[in-house]
Design a protein around this motif. Structure first.
Motif, PDB file in Angstrom:
ATOM      1  N   ARG A 519       0.854  -1.193   0.000  1.00 46.24           N
ATOM      2  CA  ARG A 519       0.000   0.000   0.000  1.00 46.24           C
ATOM      3  C   ARG A 519       0.885   1.235   0.000  1.00 46.24           C
ATOM      4  O   ARG A 519       1.770   1.366   0.836  1.00 46.24           O
ATOM      5  CB  ARG A 519      -0.912  -0.007   1.215  1.00 46.24           C
ATOM      6  CG  ARG A 519      -1.789  -1.254   1.288  1.00 46.24           C
ATOM      7  CD  ARG A 519      -2.505  -1.346   2.606  1.00 46.24           C
ATOM      8  NE  ARG A 519      -3.610  -0.430   2.662  1.00 46.24           N
ATOM      9  CZ  ARG A 519      -4.804  -0.662   2.124  1.00 46.24           C
ATOM     10  NH1 ARG A 519      -5.038  -1.795   1.511  1.00 46.24           N
ATOM     11  NH2 ARG A 519      -5.762   0.219   2.210  1.00 46.24           N
ATOM     12  N   GLU A 555     -18.089  -1.794   7.607  1.00 45.89           N
ATOM     13  CA  GLU A 555     -16.631  -1.712   7.504  1.00 45.89           C
ATOM     14  C   GLU A 555     -15.973  -1.144   8.755  1.00 45.89           C
ATOM     15  O   GLU A 555     -14.935  -1.625   9.187  1.00 45.89           O
ATOM     16  CB  GLU A 555     -16.225  -0.848   6.300  1.00 45.89           C
ATOM     17  CG  GLU A 555     -16.519  -1.463   4.947  1.00 45.89           C
ATOM     18  CD  GLU A 555     -17.917  -1.161   4.455  1.00 45.89           C
ATOM     19  OE1 GLU A 555     -18.772  -0.770   5.268  1.00 45.89           O
ATOM     20  OE2 GLU A 555     -18.169  -1.318   3.246  1.00 45.89           O
TER      21      GLU A 555
ATOM     22  N   ASP B 259      -9.295  -1.407   3.694  1.00 44.57           N
ATOM     23  CA  ASP B 259     -10.480  -1.996   3.086  1.00 44.57           C
ATOM     24  C   ASP B 259     -10.834  -3.305   3.779  1.00 44.57           C
ATOM     25  O   ASP B 259     -10.022  -3.907   4.473  1.00 44.57           O
ATOM     26  CB  ASP B 259     -10.237  -2.216   1.587  1.00 44.57           C
ATOM     27  CG  ASP B 259      -9.101  -3.169   1.361  1.00 44.57           C
ATOM     28  OD1 ASP B 259      -9.369  -4.325   1.041  1.00 44.57           O
ATOM     29  OD2 ASP B 259      -7.939  -2.770   1.544  1.00 44.57           O
ATOM     30  N   LEU B 260     -12.063  -3.719   3.549  1.00 46.42           N
ATOM     31  CA  LEU B 260     -12.606  -4.875   4.253  1.00 46.42           C
ATOM     32  C   LEU B 260     -11.750  -6.121   4.069  1.00 46.42           C
ATOM     33  O   LEU B 260     -11.465  -6.853   5.025  1.00 46.42           O
ATOM     34  CB  LEU B 260     -14.021  -5.119   3.728  1.00 46.42           C
ATOM     35  CG  LEU B 260     -14.904  -6.080   4.498  1.00 46.42           C
ATOM     36  CD1 LEU B 260     -15.043  -5.640   5.933  1.00 46.42           C
ATOM     37  CD2 LEU B 260     -16.270  -6.161   3.837  1.00 46.42           C
ATOM     38  N   ILE B 263      -8.567  -6.028   6.197  1.00 47.80           N
ATOM     39  CA  ILE B 263      -8.863  -6.255   7.622  1.00 47.80           C
ATOM     40  C   ILE B 263      -9.096  -7.743   7.844  1.00 47.80           C
ATOM     41  O   ILE B 263      -8.566  -8.347   8.780  1.00 47.80           O
ATOM     42  CB  ILE B 263     -10.127  -5.470   8.042  1.00 47.80           C
ATOM     43  CG1 ILE B 263      -9.897  -3.966   7.881  1.00 47.80           C
ATOM     44  CG2 ILE B 263     -10.519  -5.811   9.468  1.00 47.80           C
ATOM     45  CD1 ILE B 263     -11.164  -3.139   8.076  1.00 47.80           C
ATOM     46  N   SER B 267      -6.808 -10.246  10.186  1.00 50.73           N
ATOM     47  CA  SER B 267      -7.325 -10.753  11.457  1.00 50.73           C
ATOM     48  C   SER B 267      -7.561 -12.262  11.393  1.00 50.73           C
ATOM     49  O   SER B 267      -7.225 -12.987  12.339  1.00 50.73           O
ATOM     50  CB  SER B 267      -8.592 -10.005  11.848  1.00 50.73           C
ATOM     51  OG  SER B 267      -9.467  -9.959  10.764  1.00 50.73           O
ATOM     52  N   HIS B 377      -4.068 -14.035  -0.896  1.00 53.61           N
ATOM     53  CA  HIS B 377      -5.167 -14.134  -1.854  1.00 53.61           C
ATOM     54  C   HIS B 377      -6.256 -15.064  -1.319  1.00 53.61           C
ATOM     55  O   HIS B 377      -7.441 -14.791  -1.448  1.00 53.61           O
ATOM     56  CB  HIS B 377      -4.655 -14.656  -3.201  1.00 53.61           C
ATOM     57  CG  HIS B 377      -3.677 -13.720  -3.847  1.00 53.61           C
ATOM     58  ND1 HIS B 377      -2.914 -14.061  -4.927  1.00 53.61           N
ATOM     59  CD2 HIS B 377      -3.323 -12.457  -3.544  1.00 53.61           C
ATOM     60  CE1 HIS B 377      -2.146 -13.042  -5.267  1.00 53.61           C
ATOM     61  NE2 HIS B 377      -2.378 -12.062  -4.439  1.00 53.61           N
ATOM     62  N   LYS B 380      -8.183 -13.254   1.352  1.00 54.51           N
ATOM     63  CA  LYS B 380      -9.045 -12.196   0.822  1.00 54.51           C
ATOM     64  C   LYS B 380     -10.262 -12.775   0.090  1.00 54.51           C
ATOM     65  O   LYS B 380     -11.291 -12.122  -0.021  1.00 54.51           O
ATOM     66  CB  LYS B 380      -8.250 -11.277  -0.096  1.00 54.51           C
ATOM     67  CG  LYS B 380      -7.327 -10.345   0.705  1.00 54.51           C
ATOM     68  CD  LYS B 380      -6.615  -9.356  -0.173  1.00 54.51           C
ATOM     69  CE  LYS B 380      -5.872  -8.340   0.693  1.00 54.51           C
ATOM     70  NZ  LYS B 380      -5.070  -7.406  -0.099  1.00 54.51           N
ATOM     71  N   TYR B 386     -17.933 -13.900   3.501  1.00 56.64           N
ATOM     72  CA  TYR B 386     -18.273 -13.247   4.770  1.00 56.64           C
ATOM     73  C   TYR B 386     -19.445 -12.279   4.562  1.00 56.64           C
ATOM     74  O   TYR B 386     -20.366 -12.222   5.385  1.00 56.64           O
ATOM     75  CB  TYR B 386     -17.027 -12.526   5.302  1.00 56.64           C
ATOM     76  CG  TYR B 386     -17.315 -11.418   6.276  1.00 56.64           C
ATOM     77  CD1 TYR B 386     -17.773 -11.691   7.566  1.00 56.64           C
ATOM     78  CD2 TYR B 386     -17.140 -10.088   5.911  1.00 56.64           C
ATOM     79  CE1 TYR B 386     -18.049 -10.665   8.451  1.00 56.64           C
ATOM     80  CE2 TYR B 386     -17.408  -9.063   6.781  1.00 56.64           C
ATOM     81  CZ  TYR B 386     -17.871  -9.347   8.047  1.00 56.64           C
ATOM     82  OH  TYR B 386     -18.141  -8.331   8.916  1.00 56.64           O
ATOM     83  N   LEU B 387     -19.402 -11.548   3.454  1.00 57.21           N
ATOM     84  CA  LEU B 387     -20.512 -10.636   3.167  1.00 57.21           C
ATOM     85  C   LEU B 387     -21.820 -11.420   3.034  1.00 57.21           C
ATOM     86  O   LEU B 387     -22.866 -10.996   3.526  1.00 57.21           O
ATOM     87  CB  LEU B 387     -20.244  -9.868   1.870  1.00 57.21           C
ATOM     88  CG  LEU B 387     -19.177  -8.772   1.943  1.00 57.21           C
ATOM     89  CD1 LEU B 387     -18.891  -8.214   0.547  1.00 57.21           C
ATOM     90  CD2 LEU B 387     -19.624  -7.639   2.869  1.00 57.21           C
TER      91      LEU B 387
END
Lengths: 559, 432
Positions: A519, A555, B259-260, B263, B267, B377, B380, B386-387
């Motif tokens: 990033r 978020e 971004d989601l 994160i 985690s 990857h 992610k 998850y959504l």
């Protein structure tokens, strides 16, 4: 299996192969289909989406197969029709498509049609070619191979007439005013499509028709016929493509896309030398100028971008001054020149400078279009200037450091061409096997870049906006597609450069480098500063902070 | 807990700024080290520091307290403002901790770069000054009050706990990743019912610091995953006596988050990564037990912000469009098939069964273990799943009382425990 996306070619990475040069399956010193089938795993590993095969038809090989003697079968030395079918099955199983060269403009003088045509003015095939009692017709048409041809007409003592040819005199032009010719060529195309081929790279398309008082290029009749071909293919075959070889200015090539109803793709010839010019002169101007002069094309069409191919690095689309510059900088030794161009491979052209090789590949991978890789360039293969014509860039693929570079098990003197064996580019130093072993080799780099490119349809489908920072040695542009914004920044100079980019419109975005996912600092209203190593470049994804209209509402409290 | 080993600190030394080394050489022992982590938190950190010190003066006036402000290079004079707030009488060290490039990308709600280095530094100071404990609080936590000092430290001082972690009062759909994955997975793995709240307020005993924290490999993996999840997992996995302090609501000065998917990758990656190290510990664990708590418990609150369930379902379907080749690799065939079938549901009737969600999580853990894909990857690729599950959870419970949401989350946690053999069998098979 191959995808069902009808626009697959817009995202695809193409790979150009000469069957005779790639791998020899039967040990006779000439590459063949069985050899190629054995290398499909490699191509899949590399990430290639579509193979473009050079002509493999029976031919006297006076123009390396572009002098076709029979369109409906396979040259004996390459294999059989069964081998072609096996190749198609095996390639498709790996998700790889296959297109082939089809020479529409002419045949070999050994083709049965020509042999029959020349025999008598009353022959049924007489009208297949352009005959004349005089060599004065179509005087405005230029001579393309000026090194070898003095005229576009050649006297045939057997026919007792002149025949028309835009290329070599042993390649008589077909007479497209004859409906039988038009139908015959359509039949040939459907024959191959029925075998399972995914399309054609159509050779020399601007020259199909002749009209007095014109330069006999890009005539309306040519477009009418090409549209007819497209209609017939679309009607019966799904997902097949037509790729035009038209070495012309983009404005002249543009009509070959029609309204999206002619060619799917066309090579962008004039861009290629300007990529080299940009790097050598350390300025972005030639590249941006070329895109300034590139018209919009229909949304279902695509440019093909390339650095090198089986021909010379053509300078036909360069001004005299530009041509001199290219010769001076890239081919000072006259033995490097071929026709109107330079007969060298990519790595020697760039003095084997890995940084420049990567930079130029980065450009063709990120500018608008689909990239084509010429076989061997993914490992930085060299050339052999001592070989005639363009053979110097058509030497056997270098697979291993074993005998004949692992290309063939035959005695070296039976090879169709000698393998490159010099100290710098010889197969002992440059080969697939050793580069596969080395994780940081050019080959692995190419594989990674291809994979990265595939993640983002914006490369193949996105709009382009050039940024114009004060530092003219830096070429920076945005590619945008369906909300994804990629920022591509290239340092064309051999010294480190700093650049300030105006990215105000993306304030709040976080640039994420595509390869390492690092990033970068967030974009603000102020100029965005980047520093680039010599010939360095960045592929950055400008990740926007989700706006209210895009957030999920979880978020900020996800943890 | 094991007995503390003699003071050994060779690993910590390189991370100590020269000023800290000098102070350590000149300072007397202390009882409590309070670390306040800051980065441009001048508006909140002075109050945080002051209320914590006031709290100690009230609860344990006899204890010597050293306040250390670990700052990542604030430009707003945070350290000076803290010094002004706590007064010259307080023992106060302003420290600028080093920020390593490797930790710059780590997600942290505190927004303090180099957070891992700061915590290591505080642990080292605690050990060197032979303090009984170290309390660490983020400087942007506006809801910190005087009670926190006692709540976070008395379990260690009075009851011999090793570590006190925070439990904040939350609203019904706050912390969905924590509630549907991090906490229940940790519970199923290690048998401790931790809420896994990573809010930047916790305390560690001297023993925990000596025998666990400082002996960890303080290198790449912390930089990869962030210190909070790492410490929480450590507390869960090791034989540590963990207590949770009910700290009330958490109000923080918000800073931009990643971004989601980032994160999520960090985690979840932390837990998956630690599963490799603690396999011998989590494998035999069956069931789970409560951990001790201190303070007033608070259930889920009613408040719900603007949740965009349709967008979540759209996000899931985008995954079905774009990520199928990846899911095909990382998910078991049966799981994959069930995921594909979810794509045909209408938005309102969209349901992602809890058992399938647990199966997805376990499949991902196995794929991570087997290195089936580049790990980042792989992690992610969980985002869209998850959504989907979160959307389903909200759709199923949004019309119900908040108690039912708690029950639903408890059922999910039990599902994780019940399905643990699914994970173990495949993990063993994979190792075999």
């Amino acid at each position: 299996m191959v995808s069902n996306d009808p626009f697959w070619y817009k995202d695809a990475v193409f790979y150009e192969i000469h069957v005779k040069a790639y791998a020899d399956g039967n040990g006779d010193g000439i590459g063949d289909f069985q050899g190629l089938i054995g290398k499909l795993d490699y191509l899949e590993w590399l990430g290639v989406d579509c193979i473009w095969l050079l002509p493999f038809y029976p031919s006297p090989l006076r123009d390396d197969g572009y002098d076709v003697a029979d369109f409906l079968t396979v040259a004996e030395q390459y294999g059989t029709m069964q081998d072609v079918k096996q190749l198609l099955d095996e390639a498709h199983r790996r998700g790889i498509r296959v297109i082939v060269d089809l020479v529409l403009n002419h045949t070999s003088d050994r083709h049965a049609w020509f042999q029959e045509s020349r025999q008598s003015p009353h022959s049924s095939k007489r009208g297949f070619y352009v005959w004349s009692d005089t060599d004065r017709k179509y005087g405005k048409a230029r001579i393309i191979f000026i090194d070898t041809e003095k005229s576009n007409w050649t006297w045939d003592p057997e026919a007792k007439a002149f025949y028309w040819h835009r290329f070599f005199s042993h390649q008589p032009d077909l007479n497209y005013d004859n409906p039988e010719v038009r139908q015959a060529m359509l039949d040939i195309m459907t024959f191959w499509l029925d075998q399972g081929l995914d399309g054609f790279r159509c050779d020399a398309v601007p020259y199909l028709f002749e009209r007095e008082g014109t330069i006999c290029e890009n005539l309306p009749e040519t477009h009418d016929y090409l549209k007819d071909i497209r209609r017939r293919i679309d009607a019966s075959y799904q997902g097949r493509i037509l790729l035009a070889e038209a070495n012309q200015w983009p404005t002249d090539v543009r009509p070959y896309f029609g309204d999206g109803d002619e060619f799917h793709m066309a090579f962008h010839f004039p861009l290629m030398p300007r990529l080299y010019m940009g790097v050598r002169s350390e300025t972005r101007d030639p590249i941006i100028d070329m895109f300034t002069h590139t018209p919009e094309i229909p949304p279902n069409c695509q440019w093909c971008l390339f650095l090198r191919n089986h021909d010379e690095l053509t300078l036909e689309m360069c001004s005299g001054e530009e041509r001199d510059y290219m010769y001076y900088t890239y081919a000072r030794d006259p033995s490097m020149r071929r026709n109107i161009g330079i007969g060298r491979r990519l790595a020697p052209l760039l003095e084997n400078d890995r940084r420049k090789i990567e930079l130029l590949h980065s450009l063709v991978f990120t500018l608008p279009g689909s990239p084509i890789i010429y076989y061997g360039d993914e490992i930085g293969m060299g050339d052999n200037l001592k070989l005639k014509d363009r053979d110097g860039v058509r030497t056997p693929m270098q697979w291993t450091m074993d005998r004949n570079a692992g290309f063939s098990s035959c005695d070296a003197d039976r090879l169709y061409l000698p393998v490159v064996a010099d100290a710098l580019y010889g197969y002992q130093a440059v080969n697939v096997e050793s580069q596969k072993e080395a994780p940081h080799s050019l080959l692995h780099w190419m594989k990674r870049m291809i994979a990265a490119r595939k993640q983002f349809p914006a490369f193949g489908r996105g709009a382009i906006t050039f940024l114009r920072p004060a530092n003219g040695k830096v070429l920076a542009y945005l590619r945008e597609h369906e909300g994804v914004v990629l920022l591509l920044v290239h340092n064309l100079a051999g010294s480190a450069q700093s650049v300030e980019l105006d990215l105000k419109g993306f304030a709040g975005s976080t640039p994420v480098e595509l390869l390492g996912e690092a990033r970068f600092p967030t974009v603000t209203e102020r100029p965005y500063v980047l520093t680039l190593a010599p010939y360095g470049f960045y592929w950055l994804n400008l990740m926007r902070k989700p706006a209210d209209g895009e957030s999920y509402g979880i978020e900020q409290t996800v943890l | 807990m094991d007995q503390p080993t003699p003071n050994e600190h060779p690993l910590a030394e390189p991370y100590l700024p020269e000023s800290v080394r000098e102070r350590l050489g000149q300072s007397d022992p202390t009882d409590i080290v309070v670390g306040v982590l800051t980065f441009n938190d001048g508006t909140t950190a002075p109050t945080v520091a002051k209320v914590l010190l006031d709290g100690f003066r009230r609860s344990v006036p006899e204890r010597k307290v050293l306040l250390v402000n670990c700052d990542a290079g604030s430009q707003d004079g945070t350290a000076d403002l803290i010094e002004q707030a706590v007064g010259r009488d307080a023992a106060f060290w302003p420290v600028r901790h080093p920020v390593l490039g490797s930790s710059l990308h780590v997600v942290s709600e505190s927004g303090v770069p180099g957070r891992d280095v700061a915590i290591r530094l505080l642990a080292t100071v605690t050990e060197r000054l032979t303090a009984k404990l170290c309390l660490i609080v983020d400087g942007n936590l506006k809801s910190a009050d005087q009670r926190w000092s006692e709540l976070l430290t008395s379990p260690i001082l009075d009851k011999g706990a090793d570590c006190v972690l925070p439990q904040f009062s939350r609203n019904r759909y706050e912390g969905t990743l924590t509630n549907t994955l991090l906490a229940p997975l940790t519970r199923a793995l290690y048998g401790k019912r931790l809420t896994y709240h990573q809010g930047g307020a916790y305390a560690f005993s001297d023993q925990f610091i000596r025998s666990l924290l400082l002996s960890q490999p303080w290198d790449d993996e912390i930089a990869l995953y962030g210190i909070d999840g790492w410490v929480t997992t450590l507390a869960a996995a090791e034989a540590a006596d963990v207590c949770e302090a009910m700290l009330g609501p958490r109000v923080r000065q918000a800073k931009p988050m990643a971004d989601l998917s980032t994160i999520l990758a960090q985690s979840v990656g932390c837990i998956f990564h630690m599963m490799e190290r603690y396999q011998s510990i989590w494998e035999p664990v069956k069931g789970s037990r409560m951990v001790s708590t201190i303070g007033e418990p608070a259930g889920l609150g009613e408040s719900v912000g603007a949740l965009h369930v349709e967008r979540m379902i759209h996000g899931f379907r985008q995954g079905l469009r774009d990520l199928v080749p990846i899911w095909q690799i990382v998910l078991a065939p049966d799981t994959f098939q069930q995921i594909l079938e979810l794509g045909i549901d209408e938005a309102d009737s969209f349901r992602f069964p809890s058992s399938l969600w647990v199966q997805v999580v376990y499949d991902l853990a196995l794929a991570y273990h087997d290195r089936l894909l580049h790990r980042e990857h792989l992690l992610k690729s969980l985002t869209q799943l998850y959504l989907g599950y979160t959307a389903s959870l909200i759709l199923t419970t949004r019309a119900l009382p908040v108690k039912r949401v708690e029950e639903e989350l408890e059922r999910l946690a039990v599902e994780y425990e019940t399905m643990k053999p699914y994970l173990i069998q495949r993990w063993r098979w994979s190792d075999g």
